[in-house]
Design a protein around this motif. Structure first.
Motif, PDB file in Angstrom:
ATOM      1  N   ALA A 108      31.898  44.900  47.039  1.00 16.51           N
ATOM      2  CA  ALA A 108      31.332  43.565  46.833  1.00 16.51           C
ATOM      3  C   ALA A 108      32.448  42.524  46.722  1.00 16.51           C
ATOM      4  CB  ALA A 108      30.509  43.572  45.536  1.00 16.51           C
ATOM      5  N   PRO A 109      32.095  41.240  46.747  1.00 22.37           N
ATOM      6  CA  PRO A 109      33.098  40.216  46.476  1.00 22.37           C
ATOM      7  C   PRO A 109      33.751  40.474  45.117  1.00 22.37           C
ATOM      8  CG  PRO A 109      31.163  39.185  47.393  1.00 22.37           C
ATOM      9  CD  PRO A 109      30.805  40.629  47.122  1.00 22.37           C
ATOM     10  N   ALA A 110      35.069  40.287  45.066  1.00 23.91           N
ATOM     11  CA  ALA A 110      35.805  40.610  43.855  1.00 23.91           C
ATOM     12  C   ALA A 110      37.021  39.720  43.699  1.00 23.91           C
ATOM     13  CB  ALA A 110      36.243  42.075  43.882  1.00 23.91           C
ATOM     14  N   SER A 111      37.402  39.501  42.463  1.00 26.19           N
ATOM     15  CA  SER A 111      38.669  38.850  42.131  1.00 26.19           C
ATOM     16  C   SER A 111      39.439  39.784  41.219  1.00 26.19           C
ATOM     17  CB  SER A 111      38.429  37.527  41.401  1.00 26.19           C
ATOM     18  OG  SER A 111      37.832  36.592  42.255  1.00 26.19           O
ATOM     19  N   LEU A 112      40.722  39.961  41.517  1.00 26.58           N
ATOM     20  CA  LEU A 112      41.612  40.738  40.665  1.00 26.58           C
ATOM     21  C   LEU A 112      42.559  39.741  40.020  1.00 26.58           C
ATOM     22  CD1 LEU A 112      43.315  44.079  41.442  1.00 26.58           C
ATOM     23  CD2 LEU A 112      44.481  42.287  40.191  1.00 26.58           C
TER      24      LEU A 112
END
Length: 134
Positions: A108-112
């Motif tokens: 899925a869309p993700a930010s790290l």
């Protein structure tokens, strides 16, 4: 299925996440940040980023299941990693790979986001999730 994931033309096409999620369901599930604790509150895999990533994903899966959702319903992940640097990427990805099939992890869309510290010493990763279900 209320969630469609895509990597549109004109954007980078990463393997481990998608750039866009379109959700058409009506019920939102918001999972608080999950860390590598077991059910008794004990830290799993101290000092092992891959091990902690795997456990945090397992905890997200358990929280989603309690709300009647799975990783197929996730529209957004936010992942915080202590002292992030690009050299940690192989260990981070190894943790996801350990549980990908077991949990049915979908990219899925993700930010790290790299952080200097999380709420307790020894916790290396925290994962928040948002899902949409019918």
């Amino acid at each position: 299925m209320p969630v469609t994931l895509m990597n549109p033309d004109g954007l980078m096409k990463p393997d481990v996440y998608r750039q866009v999620a379109v959700a058409t369901g009506t019920r939102q599930v918001h999972v608080a940040g999950q860390v590598a604790y077991d059910a008794e509150g004990q830290l799993v895999a101290p000092g092992d980023l891959a091990g902690q990533v795997a456990q945090a994903y397992r905890n997200v899966a358990a929280a989603l299941a309690a709300a009647g959702a799975t990783f197929r319903d996730v529209v957004r992940l936010t992942i915080y990693v202590v002292d992030w640097e690009r050299e940690k990427l192989p260990d981070f990805l190894a943790g996801i790979e350990r549980v990908r099939e077991e949990l049915g992890v979908v990219p899925a869309p993700a930010s790290l986001i790299g952080v200097s510290v999380l709420f307790e010493p020894g916790v290396l990763v925290e994962i928040e999730a948002t899902a949409v279900v019918d």
